[in-house]
Design a protein around this motif. Sequence first.
Motif, PDB file in Angstrom:
ATOM      1  N   PRO A 184       0.822  -1.216   0.000  1.00 44.00           N
ATOM      2  CA  PRO A 184       0.000   0.000   0.000  1.00 44.00           C
ATOM      3  C   PRO A 184       0.855   1.264   0.000  1.00 44.00           C
ATOM      4  O   PRO A 184       0.491   2.263  -0.634  1.00 44.00           O
ATOM      5  CB  PRO A 184      -0.810  -0.120   1.292  1.00 44.00           C
ATOM      6  CG  PRO A 184      -0.877  -1.573   1.561  1.00 44.00           C
ATOM      7  CD  PRO A 184       0.442  -2.117   1.098  1.00 44.00           C
ATOM      8  N   LEU A 200       2.247   9.233   6.517  1.00 47.27           N
ATOM      9  CA  LEU A 200       1.004   9.523   7.241  1.00 47.27           C
ATOM     10  C   LEU A 200      -0.143   8.608   6.810  1.00 47.27           C
ATOM     11  O   LEU A 200      -0.902   8.119   7.647  1.00 47.27           O
ATOM     12  CB  LEU A 200       0.596  10.977   7.009  1.00 47.27           C
ATOM     13  CG  LEU A 200       1.365  12.041   7.759  1.00 47.27           C
ATOM     14  CD1 LEU A 200       0.819  13.413   7.433  1.00 47.27           C
ATOM     15  CD2 LEU A 200       1.296  11.802   9.262  1.00 47.27           C
ATOM     16  N   PHE A 201      -0.258   8.400   5.495  1.00 50.21           N
ATOM     17  CA  PHE A 201      -1.418   7.662   5.009  1.00 50.21           C
ATOM     18  C   PHE A 201      -1.124   6.195   4.735  1.00 50.21           C
ATOM     19  O   PHE A 201      -2.037   5.383   4.654  1.00 50.21           O
ATOM     20  CB  PHE A 201      -1.966   8.317   3.745  1.00 50.21           C
ATOM     21  CG  PHE A 201      -2.622   9.643   3.997  1.00 50.21           C
ATOM     22  CD1 PHE A 201      -3.880   9.691   4.586  1.00 50.21           C
ATOM     23  CD2 PHE A 201      -1.989  10.825   3.683  1.00 50.21           C
ATOM     24  CE1 PHE A 201      -4.493  10.897   4.836  1.00 50.21           C
ATOM     25  CE2 PHE A 201      -2.595  12.048   3.935  1.00 50.21           C
ATOM     26  CZ  PHE A 201      -3.847  12.080   4.515  1.00 50.21           C
ATOM     27  N   GLY A 202       0.146   5.852   4.559  1.00 48.57           N
ATOM     28  CA  GLY A 202       0.473   4.470   4.248  1.00 48.57           C
ATOM     29  C   GLY A 202       0.967   3.693   5.451  1.00 48.57           C
ATOM     30  O   GLY A 202       0.376   2.693   5.847  1.00 48.57           O
ATOM     31  N   LEU A 204       1.669   4.820   8.833  1.00 49.74           N
ATOM     32  CA  LEU A 204       1.143   5.093  10.167  1.00 49.74           C
ATOM     33  C   LEU A 204      -0.189   4.388  10.452  1.00 49.74           C
ATOM     34  O   LEU A 204      -0.326   3.746  11.503  1.00 49.74           O
ATOM     35  CB  LEU A 204       1.030   6.608  10.360  1.00 49.74           C
ATOM     36  CG  LEU A 204       0.702   7.075  11.769  1.00 49.74           C
ATOM     37  CD1 LEU A 204       1.733   6.526  12.746  1.00 49.74           C
ATOM     38  CD2 LEU A 204       0.689   8.591  11.835  1.00 49.74           C
ATOM     39  N   PRO A 205      -1.183   4.469   9.554  1.00 48.14           N
ATOM     40  CA  PRO A 205      -2.449   3.804   9.871  1.00 48.14           C
ATOM     41  C   PRO A 205      -2.286   2.305  10.091  1.00 48.14           C
ATOM     42  O   PRO A 205      -3.008   1.705  10.884  1.00 48.14           O
ATOM     43  CB  PRO A 205      -3.315   4.061   8.632  1.00 48.14           C
ATOM     44  CG  PRO A 205      -2.692   5.208   7.946  1.00 48.14           C
ATOM     45  CD  PRO A 205      -1.231   5.151   8.254  1.00 48.14           C
TER      46      PRO A 205
ATOM     47  N   ASN B 101      -3.956  -3.237  -2.787  1.00 49.94           N
ATOM     48  CA  ASN B 101      -2.969  -2.316  -2.219  1.00 49.94           C
ATOM     49  C   ASN B 101      -3.578  -1.051  -1.631  1.00 49.94           C
ATOM     50  O   ASN B 101      -3.030   0.034  -1.739  1.00 49.94           O
ATOM     51  CB  ASN B 101      -1.913  -1.950  -3.265  1.00 49.94           C
ATOM     52  CG  ASN B 101      -1.070  -3.151  -3.629  1.00 49.94           C
ATOM     53  OD1 ASN B 101      -1.309  -4.250  -3.108  1.00 49.94           O
ATOM     54  ND2 ASN B 101      -0.098  -2.968  -4.472  1.00 49.94           N
ATOM     55  N   LEU B 102      -4.732  -1.220  -1.005  1.00 53.50           N
ATOM     56  CA  LEU B 102      -5.310  -0.117  -0.239  1.00 53.50           C
ATOM     57  C   LEU B 102      -4.747  -0.182   1.174  1.00 53.50           C
ATOM     58  O   LEU B 102      -4.150  -1.178   1.564  1.00 53.50           O
ATOM     59  CB  LEU B 102      -6.829  -0.262  -0.198  1.00 53.50           C
ATOM     60  CG  LEU B 102      -7.530  -0.336  -1.545  1.00 53.50           C
ATOM     61  CD1 LEU B 102      -8.946  -0.824  -1.377  1.00 53.50           C
ATOM     62  CD2 LEU B 102      -7.507   1.016  -2.222  1.00 53.50           C
ATOM     63  N   VAL B 103      -4.947   0.890   1.933  1.00 55.86           N
ATOM     64  CA  VAL B 103      -4.529   0.859   3.334  1.00 55.86           C
ATOM     65  C   VAL B 103      -5.716   0.324   4.139  1.00 55.86           C
ATOM     66  O   VAL B 103      -6.725   1.014   4.269  1.00 55.86           O
ATOM     67  CB  VAL B 103      -4.110   2.255   3.825  1.00 55.86           C
ATOM     68  CG1 VAL B 103      -3.593   2.182   5.248  1.00 55.86           C
ATOM     69  CG2 VAL B 103      -3.049   2.830   2.905  1.00 55.86           C
ATOM     70  N   GLN B 105      -6.663  -0.152   7.129  1.00 54.50           N
ATOM     71  CA  GLN B 105      -7.200   0.448   8.352  1.00 54.50           C
ATOM     72  C   GLN B 105      -7.972   1.728   8.091  1.00 54.50           C
ATOM     73  O   GLN B 105      -8.699   2.195   8.966  1.00 54.50           O
ATOM     74  CB  GLN B 105      -6.063   0.740   9.336  1.00 54.50           C
ATOM     75  CG  GLN B 105      -5.430  -0.484   9.959  1.00 54.50           C
ATOM     76  CD  GLN B 105      -4.387  -1.120   9.042  1.00 54.50           C
ATOM     77  OE1 GLN B 105      -4.133  -0.647   7.947  1.00 54.50           O
ATOM     78  NE2 GLN B 105      -3.809  -2.213   9.492  1.00 54.50           N
ATOM     79  N   LEU B 106      -7.817   2.318   6.929  1.00 56.38           N
ATOM     80  CA  LEU B 106      -8.470   3.602   6.655  1.00 56.38           C
ATOM     81  C   LEU B 106      -9.873   3.368   6.113  1.00 56.38           C
ATOM     82  O   LEU B 106     -10.154   2.334   5.516  1.00 56.38           O
ATOM     83  CB  LEU B 106      -7.651   4.388   5.626  1.00 56.38           C
ATOM     84  CG  LEU B 106      -6.266   4.839   6.065  1.00 56.38           C
ATOM     85  CD1 LEU B 106      -5.557   5.551   4.926  1.00 56.38           C
ATOM     86  CD2 LEU B 106      -6.348   5.745   7.280  1.00 56.38           C
ATOM     87  N   LEU B 114      -7.066   9.205  -1.490  1.00 56.86           N
ATOM     88  CA  LEU B 114      -5.610   9.155  -1.609  1.00 56.86           C
ATOM     89  C   LEU B 114      -5.161   9.214  -3.070  1.00 56.86           C
ATOM     90  O   LEU B 114      -3.982   9.421  -3.340  1.00 56.86           O
ATOM     91  CB  LEU B 114      -5.063   7.893  -0.940  1.00 56.86           C
ATOM     92  CG  LEU B 114      -5.138   7.911   0.586  1.00 56.86           C
ATOM     93  CD1 LEU B 114      -4.538   6.654   1.176  1.00 56.86           C
ATOM     94  CD2 LEU B 114      -4.420   9.130   1.146  1.00 56.86           C
ATOM     95  N   PHE B 129      -5.061  14.637   6.794  1.00 54.53           N
ATOM     96  CA  PHE B 129      -4.777  13.564   7.746  1.00 54.53           C
ATOM     97  C   PHE B 129      -5.595  13.731   9.021  1.00 54.53           C
ATOM     98  O   PHE B 129      -6.151  12.780   9.555  1.00 54.53           O
ATOM     99  CB  PHE B 129      -3.281  13.553   8.072  1.00 54.53           C
ATOM    100  CG  PHE B 129      -2.890  12.507   9.068  1.00 54.53           C
ATOM    101  CD1 PHE B 129      -2.868  11.169   8.719  1.00 54.53           C
ATOM    102  CD2 PHE B 129      -2.556  12.866  10.372  1.00 54.53           C
ATOM    103  CE1 PHE B 129      -2.520  10.197   9.629  1.00 54.53           C
ATOM    104  CE2 PHE B 129      -2.207  11.891  11.300  1.00 54.53           C
ATOM    105  CZ  PHE B 129      -2.185  10.560  10.914  1.00 54.53           C
TER     106      PHE B 129
END
Lengths: 280, 291
Positions: A184, A200-202, A204-205, B101-103, B105-106, B114, B129
């Motif tokens: 990601p 921050l977006f990749g 840390l979460p 390949n998404l994050v 937890q978001l 994004l 953020f």
Amino acid sequence: MASPRTEQPRIGGAVPRVSWKPALVVLVILGLTGWSAAGVGFDLVELLSSTGPIERFISGMFPPDLSARTLQTTARGVLETFQMSFLGALMGAVVAFPLAAFATGEDATVGASRGERLLRVVPYHLSRFILNVFRSVPDILWALVFVVALGLGPFPGTLALAVHSAGILGKLLSETLESVPSRPVEALRATGAGALQAFLFGRLPQAISGFTSLTLYQWECNIRSATILGFVGAGGIGQQILISMNLFDYPKVATLVGATIVAVLVVDRFSAAVRRRLVY
Amino acid sequence: MTSSPRSKEPSARGFALEKAVVSFRGTAALDGATLEVEPGERLAVVGASGAGKTTLFRVLTRGVALSGGRVTVGGRDLYSLSKGELKGVRRRIGSIYQAYNLVPQLPAGVNAALGEVGGMGALATLRTFLAGPDAALASRVAGALDRVGLGDKARARTADLSGGQQQRVAVARLLVQSPDLVLADEPFAAVDPVTTERVFEALLELNHEGATLMVNLHDVGLARRFPRVVALREGQVAFDGPPERLSEEALNEIYAGDDPHQEVVLPEPQGDGGPKEPIQLAEGRDGVSSH
């Protein structure tokens, strides 16, 4: 793919066959054991024959001192220990976070110039070095340092816990950040995200629950450490235990130690329960 | 700040590889591949596992080091761009992957937003953020999620969505980014047939709107729906032309060494209500390559 084998393959079991290597390892372990035991003057006979003083100490603790004054001192000590451990973990986490962010190795960027690499390498090694110093000095030594600088009391103890916690949390957090699935993060970089954005977006979460869990665990460790710090005058219930021990007031020691065990168990259970509920 | 980034940045629609060589520890993944793609084209890339398909995609965003040859995107030498210029080019290239390949937890909405993160400054990044996308971006995200049929899932945790839904979130991220060049690396390998059609249509739509589209496929049947098919073999372009010219013989040549009877294991479609028959794999040759 593999070339055809000409000889009979030997697979063997889970236990390695006897060879000189394990034998050597066993010999080394035995040697180290003997050397260490001799070094520390290990004496089983002495331990078993000195039951008298131990018996006297333990029987002296009963019945524990449950007078109002002792209970008051105990409560104050337990609360102070709790406060020290909590603040220590929190301050440690706050200090650890930016250090860990810098101490996180970013995957090699293709085609980065020398200057860019240097710009990344210097804060990386600097923060790693700071974290190493914080971590490798035990908290009780930090407490001695801060007691010398600031005088007796719980404040130097709290600072000692904070510094040591920062060292441990910083290392663990940077490892957590490094070990999150990188695809990601790479996907973000591939769409033009910069280092800050990818972090921050990749990263840390994906790491935040792990970090919360580690901080809670560090708090558990801190409340155990905080009981000891009092022995060097850095506040907490340990100070009371030391005073009572020196006065041979074993019933009071019993109360204090009992309360410490309860406090540690309560924090352990609470932290474990919260950590179980964390969603990864 | 986020609404009109297109005009300022150079186009990345067409691209070319000239004898590109990429090696990983001495093994060449791309071994002198030459390929030219015009702006607005639509092409499928096929080839056996290890033929260099994924590397071909990664080289176009400078995701791997180039050991020889030249890669140009939008007429500019990709590997001699400065860091800032590279970011600008990458902003114009959208990618979609087999593994989403998404994050995880978001929320789905943030993942879709994004697509725009590359165009944000440091302040806007921090604001997004902490407080989430601004109103303009939020409405684009909502529109994109609506287009892929996930309008009600903006606040759902991405990890809680099914695989097919996650791939649609990835498509929404593409729509938000609205790139010049879309690189889809095995986008249908892990999703159900319904999602496959849906994602396929969304990609075609982006292509109709002007974006160049290159899709990496293991399913030759699907590849035949593209006007141009490129086949890779051992890091080189083994076939390049319309699908009609792709004969059975040529295919056997391309997949030589790859077991054609190899069983293809597809993950179960997850809760999308889609039919459970396997996706058409009659002509799938290399199975689901694991990434």
